[in-house]
Design a protein around this motif. Structure first.
Motif, PDB file in Angstrom:
ATOM      1  N   PHE A  68       9.597  23.626  98.057  1.00 50.58           N
ATOM      2  CA  PHE A  68      10.631  23.049  98.908  1.00 50.58           C
ATOM      3  C   PHE A  68      10.772  21.576  98.551  1.00 50.58           C
ATOM      4  O   PHE A  68       9.789  20.824  98.558  1.00 50.58           O
ATOM      5  CB  PHE A  68      10.240  23.204 100.379  1.00 50.58           C
TER       6      PHE A  68
ATOM      7  N   VAL B 130       5.496  25.084 101.049  1.00 49.41           N
ATOM      8  CA  VAL B 130       5.621  25.119 102.508  1.00 49.41           C
ATOM      9  C   VAL B 130       5.763  26.549 103.029  1.00 49.41           C
ATOM     10  O   VAL B 130       6.150  27.467 102.302  1.00 49.41           O
ATOM     11  CB  VAL B 130       6.819  24.277 102.990  1.00 49.41           C
TER      12      VAL B 130
ATOM     13  N   THR C 297      11.395  26.175 107.305  1.00 53.61           N
ATOM     14  CA  THR C 297      12.419  25.479 106.523  1.00 53.61           C
ATOM     15  C   THR C 297      13.818  25.533 107.140  1.00 53.61           C
ATOM     16  O   THR C 297      14.771  25.047 106.540  1.00 53.61           O
ATOM     17  CB  THR C 297      12.481  26.053 105.093  1.00 53.61           C
TER      18      THR C 297
ATOM     19  N   PRO D  54       9.420  21.139 107.563  1.00 52.12           N
ATOM     20  CA  PRO D  54       8.571  22.057 106.788  1.00 52.12           C
ATOM     21  C   PRO D  54       7.093  21.743 106.969  1.00 52.12           C
ATOM     22  O   PRO D  54       6.701  20.585 107.112  1.00 52.12           O
ATOM     23  CB  PRO D  54       9.015  21.800 105.343  1.00 52.12           C
TER      24      PRO D  54
END
Length: 285
Positions: A197, A158, A163, A185
């Motif tokens: 992630f 991502v 985030t 994300p």
């Protein structure tokens, strides 16, 4: 900045996944072995789930016509209708799935004013009902290719700027507003700065936003290439999401989720599916 060895190895793993899946994407179209997952005539090999159980669909919400699956064909526009899905009787693990979809005109309560919504669910396991434990390739206006984890989790590559926690205001059907802090994300390829992630929980739904948005008017082609606990999404010829380390929670522990059934959603909007095909693949080293 000090980067831990684990983080470096994690990034290498994501890059390796990207390379394998891109190679697989090129390879699958070059070989024979495609077979219809939907035969164009009836739903042999599939069954229907409406609300929270298998259904005989006495209202004929799912119909086959002219080689297409037509969701909500005879349902009156604006009426209250259930959500559900059709799902394969067989489980799959390593495969390339592709289909075409097109939106109809009708929308149904309780989503008369929202974007039209549907989706492909894969690695469907456990009890049937809206919605089963699985991972979804979202088919929604302007969001085709989003990942939705449904009581599952995975690792995505991502954009690091997406985030952080952000405030999101939602309004329910009664008009009550609710503010929540969430992470939203968005997919970014590792060689363009994407970082690994982990997204998903054992008792809810989480999202990884597609990148780019590649839906257009009329018929669209969606492909999902799955190798065990890894997947890549392709919308109209462009990769716009991918994941690895797909997992489900069993007896309180996260374990790999490498196979399951395949399902196509009906979710309060008229939609057509056609040319639903699958190419079963061998293991990719």
């Amino acid at each position: 900045m000090i980067v831990s060895p684990c983080r470096v190895l994690f990034c290498i793993g994501i890059v390796a996944l990207s390379g394998r899946m891109i190679a697989l994407t090129a390879e699958t179209d070059a070989h024979a072995g495609w077979a219809p997952l939907f035969n164009g005539t009836n739903l042999n090999g599939w069954y229907i789930v409406l609300r929270n159980s298998k259904s005989d669909d006495t209202d004929h919400l799912v119909q086959v016509e002219n080689g297409m699956i037509h969701m909500y064909k005879d349902a009156p526009a604006g009426s209250a209708q259930p959500a559900g899905y059709i799902v394969t009787a067989k489980e799959y693990s390593n495969y390339h799935l592709r289909l075409e979809y097109e939106w109809g005109e009708k929308r149904f309560q309780p989503r008369l004013k929202t974007r039209r919504d549907a989706g492909i669910m894969y690695h469907v396991v456990g009890k049937d009902g809206v919605w089963p434990r699985s991972v979804e390739c979202q088919i929604q206006e302007n969001d085709v290719g989003d990942i939705f984890t449904v009581n599952t989790r995975l690792t995505a590559s991502v954009d690091p700027t997406t985030t952080n926690l952000v405030g999101v205001v939602t309004t329910n059907e009664a008009g009550v507003k609710h503010t929540n802090l969430v992470v939203r994300p968005a997919f970014e390829e590792p060689d363009k700065g994407g970082i690994p992630f982990v997204q998903g929980v054992g008792d809810g739904i989480r999202r990884v936003i597609r990148n780019p948005m590649n839906e257009h008017e009329g018929w669209n082609t969606v492909e999902v290439i799955v190798h065990g606990d890894e997947a890549v999404y392709i919308v109209n010829g462009k990769v716009n999401n991918q994941s690895s380390k797909i997992q489900e929670k069993v007896n309180g522990e996260w374990v790999p989720l490498r196979k399951g059934k395949i399902a196509l959603q009906l979710e309060f909007a008229e939609v057509f599916y056609r040319n639903v095909e699958i190419q079963e693949l061998g293991n990719v080293e």
